[in-house]
Write a protein that holds these residues in place. Structure first.
Motif, mmCIF file in Angstrom:
data_model
loop_
_atom_site.group_PDB
_atom_site.id
_atom_site.type_symbol
_atom_site.label_atom_id
_atom_site.label_comp_id
_atom_site.label_asym_id
_atom_site.label_seq_id
_atom_site.Cartn_x
_atom_site.Cartn_y
_atom_site.Cartn_z
ATOM 1 N N LEU A 100 29.701 40.353 66.326
ATOM 2 C CA LEU A 100 29.654 41.794 66.567
ATOM 3 C C LEU A 100 28.206 42.179 66.855
ATOM 4 C CD1 LEU A 100 31.749 43.113 63.516
ATOM 5 C CD2 LEU A 100 32.507 43.093 65.908
ATOM 6 N N PRO A 101 27.968 43.295 67.518
ATOM 7 C CA PRO A 101 26.588 43.796 67.586
ATOM 8 C C PRO A 101 26.036 43.958 66.169
ATOM 9 C CG PRO A 101 28.005 45.016 69.080
ATOM 10 C CD PRO A 101 28.920 44.157 68.243
ATOM 11 N N LEU A 102 24.765 43.700 65.988
ATOM 12 C CA LEU A 102 24.193 43.674 64.641
ATOM 13 C C LEU A 102 24.425 44.965 63.851
ATOM 14 C CD1 LEU A 102 20.868 41.691 65.224
ATOM 15 C CD2 LEU A 102 22.984 40.906 64.153
ATOM 16 N N PRO A 103 24.252 46.163 64.424
ATOM 17 C CA PRO A 103 24.531 47.371 63.627
ATOM 18 C C PRO A 103 25.976 47.431 63.127
ATOM 19 C CG PRO A 103 23.223 47.932 65.551
ATOM 20 C CD PRO A 103 23.665 46.508 65.736
ATOM 21 N N GLU A 104 26.921 47.009 63.982
ATOM 22 C CA GLU A 104 28.323 47.013 63.564
ATOM 23 C C GLU A 104 28.571 45.967 62.488
ATOM 24 O OE1 GLU A 104 31.161 46.877 66.757
ATOM 25 O OE2 GLU A 104 29.866 48.051 68.083
ATOM 26 N N ALA A 105 27.923 44.812 62.621
ATOM 27 C CA ALA A 105 28.090 43.765 61.620
ATOM 28 C C ALA A 105 27.560 44.223 60.265
ATOM 29 C CB ALA A 105 27.370 42.493 62.073
ATOM 30 N N LEU A 106 26.413 44.875 60.250
ATOM 31 C CA LEU A 106 25.853 45.353 58.984
ATOM 32 C C LEU A 106 26.722 46.460 58.384
ATOM 33 C CD1 LEU A 106 22.044 45.366 59.843
ATOM 34 C CD2 LEU A 106 23.299 43.720 58.446
ATOM 35 N N ALA A 107 27.320 47.277 59.228
ATOM 36 C CA ALA A 107 28.245 48.301 58.725
ATOM 37 C C ALA A 107 29.461 47.645 58.067
ATOM 38 C CB ALA A 107 28.675 49.222 59.858
ATOM 39 N N ALA A 108 29.949 46.558 58.666
ATOM 40 C CA ALA A 108 31.079 45.832 58.083
ATOM 41 C C ALA A 108 30.690 45.204 56.749
ATOM 42 C CB ALA A 108 31.571 44.767 59.057
ATOM 43 N N VAL A 109 29.453 44.713 56.650
ATOM 44 C CA VAL A 109 28.958 44.143 55.394
ATOM 45 C C VAL A 109 28.913 45.216 54.311
ATOM 46 C CG1 VAL A 109 26.906 43.184 54.266
ATOM 47 C CG2 VAL A 109 27.660 42.273 56.474
ATOM 48 N N ARG A 110 28.367 46.384 54.642
ATOM 49 C CA ARG A 110 28.295 47.466 53.660
ATOM 50 C C ARG A 110 29.699 47.844 53.159
ATOM 51 N NH1 ARG A 110 24.251 49.684 57.139
ATOM 52 N NH2 ARG A 110 25.822 51.046 58.087
ATOM 53 N N ALA A 111 30.635 47.939 54.065
ATOM 54 C CA ALA A 111 31.994 48.325 53.675
ATOM 55 C C ALA A 111 32.633 47.261 52.788
ATOM 56 C CB ALA A 111 32.837 48.563 54.925
ATOM 57 N N TRP A 112 32.394 45.996 53.105
ATOM 58 C CA TRP A 112 33.004 44.889 52.332
ATOM 59 C C TRP A 112 32.516 44.917 50.896
ATOM 60 C CZ3 TRP A 112 32.043 40.136 49.876
ATOM 61 C CH2 TRP A 112 33.106 39.229 49.839
ATOM 62 N N TYR A 113 31.210 45.086 50.713
ATOM 63 C CA TYR A 113 30.669 45.103 49.354
ATOM 64 C C TYR A 113 30.988 46.409 48.629
ATOM 65 C CZ TYR A 113 28.451 40.630 50.047
ATOM 66 O OH TYR A 113 28.251 39.286 50.263
ATOM 67 N N ALA A 114 31.030 47.516 49.351
ATOM 68 C CA ALA A 114 31.401 48.781 48.717
ATOM 69 C C ALA A 114 32.814 48.704 48.149
ATOM 70 C CB ALA A 114 31.292 49.925 49.723
ATOM 71 N N ALA A 115 33.711 48.006 48.841
ATOM 72 C CA ALA A 115 35.085 47.861 48.359
ATOM 73 C C ALA A 115 35.154 47.067 47.066
ATOM 74 C CB ALA A 115 35.941 47.185 49.435
ATOM 75 N N ARG A 116 34.095 46.326 46.749
ATOM 76 C CA ARG A 116 34.038 45.517 45.529
ATOM 77 C C ARG A 116 33.059 46.083 44.511
ATOM 78 N NH1 ARG A 116 35.585 43.328 49.838
ATOM 79 N NH2 ARG A 116 37.069 41.580 49.883
ATOM 80 N N ALA A 117 32.578 47.296 44.786
ATOM 81 C CA ALA A 117 31.629 47.975 43.893
ATOM 82 C C ALA A 117 30.382 47.140 43.656
ATOM 83 C CB ALA A 117 32.305 48.327 42.574
ATOM 84 N N LEU A 118 29.915 46.471 44.698
ATOM 85 C CA LEU A 118 28.718 45.649 44.628
ATOM 86 C C LEU A 118 27.693 46.147 45.638
ATOM 87 C CD1 LEU A 118 30.355 42.085 44.538
ATOM 88 C CD2 LEU A 118 29.175 43.213 42.633
ATOM 89 N N PRO A 119 26.396 45.989 45.354
ATOM 90 C CA PRO A 119 25.396 46.322 46.368
ATOM 91 C C PRO A 119 25.503 45.374 47.551
ATOM 92 C CG PRO A 119 24.386 45.218 44.505
ATOM 93 C CD PRO A 119 25.794 45.494 44.108
ATOM 94 N N ALA A 120 25.200 45.879 48.730
ATOM 95 C CA ALA A 120 25.266 45.057 49.948
ATOM 96 C C ALA A 120 23.922 44.366 50.131
ATOM 97 C CB ALA A 120 25.600 45.918 51.154
ATOM 98 N N LEU A 121 23.879 43.069 49.842
ATOM 99 C CA LEU A 121 22.661 42.276 49.947
ATOM 100 C C LEU A 121 22.784 41.300 51.108
ATOM 101 C CD1 LEU A 121 22.050 41.379 46.189
ATOM 102 C CD2 LEU A 121 21.188 43.348 47.472
ATOM 103 N N VAL A 122 21.706 41.161 51.870
ATOM 104 C CA VAL A 122 21.653 40.224 52.991
ATOM 105 C C VAL A 122 20.648 39.138 52.654
ATOM 106 C CG1 VAL A 122 21.227 39.928 55.460
ATOM 107 C CG2 VAL A 122 22.172 42.092 54.595
ATOM 108 N N GLU A 123 21.076 37.889 52.730
ATOM 109 C CA GLU A 123 20.171 36.761 52.525
ATOM 110 C C GLU A 123 19.431 36.488 53.834
ATOM 111 O OE1 GLU A 123 21.290 32.943 50.198
ATOM 112 O OE2 GLU A 123 21.412 32.390 52.327
#
Length: 299
Positions: A100-123
Motif C-alpha cells: 500500500l502507499p506508506l500513509p495508507e499502510a501506517l493508517a492500517a497499522v494504527r487501526a490494527w493496534y487500536a483494535a487491540r488497545a495497544l500503542p502503534a509501534l513501528v520497528e
C-alpha cells in the motif's frame, strides 16, 4: 541387553529420568532400569565464517525466536501483538513493501493496534527499513534504541569456570521466571509472556541454582534455528554478580546450540545497557545493525 542414551538430563525423580537428545527426542528412563551414567563432553562447536545474513534477514530471524502470539501480514510487513509483553512482540516489523502507499499502510497499522488497545509501534531497522518510511517517521517519538550483535559460536561454547553449575531445561520454572522479573502485569500479559518465552524452533532455558532451592543465581534463554542461536534473558541476581555467572550461562547455552548444529550466535541489547554491552564485547560479539521503535500518533 543395554542401550545408551546421550543428551541433557533435564529431570530425575524417584521414578524416572528424562533426557533430551541432540535431535530434541525425549527419552524417559525408569530409575530401576538405570545401570550407569557419566558426564559426556558437549559435541565440539564447528568453526568457520558466520553464515551470511543481512540486517533484514537477522531481524526476521529474531522475530521467529521471540514469536508474538498474534501475527498478521500487511504485504511484507508483519504486525505483531502479545498483550503488551515487550516492544519486540508488540510492534510492526516494517521491512519490505507493505503493498500500500506508506500513509495508507501506517493508517492500517494504527487501526490494527487500536483494535487491540495497544500503542502503534513501528520497528525501524538501520540499515534495512525503506528510507522513504524512515523519513516519514522522522520527528515522531522514538523509543528503545538497540543493537543486534553477532558472534561465532565456537569461542562462546568453550568451557569456562562455573559452566558446570548451569542446569538446562526445555521449560522455564517458577524460579527462572521470578529472576526474569515476570511477576507484574495483567493476567493476559503474563500468560502471553509465558507462551512467547517457550515459542521458537528449539528453546532452552539455563539457570544456576541458588542455595537450598532458593531463587536462581543466574538465568538465560537460547533459541536454536538452523545455524543460528539467539541468546536472550541473561540475568544475574544482584548478590551473585561479578562471579562470571553470565559468561557461564552463555557458555552452557552455546555448547547446547553447537550440539544441535548451530555455528553462530546473535542477541539484541539496548544501546544504553553498558554492562551487557561490555560483557558481550568480551565474548566476541560485534554489532550488525541497530534498530529502534517509533510510536505512531493515535488515529
Amino acid at each position: 541387553m543395554f542401550r545408551d542414551v546421550i543428551g541433557v538430563l533435564t529431570s530425575w525423580d524417584e521414578y524416572e529420568l528424562v533426557v533430551i537428545g541432540r535431535d530434541r527426542t525425549e527419552s524417559r528412563i525408569p530409575v530401576d532400569r538405570l545401570v550407569a551414567g557419566k558426564p559426556v563432553p558437549p559435541f565440539p562447536a564447528r568453526r568457520g565464517e558466520l553464515p551470511a545474513a543481512s540486517p533484514t534477514e537477522l531481524q526476521r530471524l529474531a522475530a521467529g525466536s521471540w514469536p508474538a502470539l498474534e501475527r498478521e501480514q500487511l504485504g511484507d510487513w508483519t504486525l505483531r501483538a502479545a498483550a503488551g509483553f515487550t516492544k519486540r512482540a508488540n510492534s510492526v516489523q516494517a521491512l519490505g513493501d507493505p503493498g500500500l502507499p506508506l500513509p495508507e499502510a501506517l493508517a492500517a497499522v494504527r487501526a490494527w493496534y487500536a483494535a487491540r488497545a495497544l500503542p502503534a509501534l513501528v520497528e525501524v531497522t538501520s540499515p534495512g527499513t525503506d528510507p522513504a518510511l524512515a523519513a516519514l517517521l522522522d520527528g515522531l517519538e522514538q523509543l528503545t534504541r538497540a543493537h543486534l550483535q553477532t558472534a561465532p559460536l565456537a569461542p562462546l561454547a568453550r568451557p569456562v569456570p562455573g559452566a558446570e553449575l548451569v542446569r538446562l531445561a526445555t521449560a522455564a520454572d517458577e524460579g527462572w521466571l521470578a529472576l526474569y522479573h515476570l511477576t507484574a502485569g495483567s493476567p493476559q500479559m503474563l500468560l502471553a509472556a509465558r507462551q512467547l518465552l517457550h515459542g521458537g524452533p528449539s528453546v532452552w532455558f539455563a539457570q544456576v541454582p541458588g542455595e537450598a532451592g532458593g531463587e536462581p543465581l543466574a538465568i538465560g534463554r537460547c533459541v536454536i534455528d538452523g545455524p543460528w542461536a539467539h541468546f536472550s534473558a541473561v540475568e544475574v541476581s544482584p548478590a551473585a554478580r561479578r562471579r562470571g555467572l553470565a559468561t557461564a550461562v552463555m557458555s552452557a547455552l552455546a555448547a547446547r546450540a553447537a550440539e544441535e548444529g548451530a555455528r553462530a550466535g546473535y542477541l539484541q541489547v539496548e544501546a544504553d545497557n553498558d554492562g551487557a554491552l561490555a560483557l558481550y564485547d568480551r565474548l566476541g560479539f560485534t554489532t550488525s545493525h541497530t534498530y529502534h521503535y517509533v510510536r505512531l500518533p493515535q488515529a
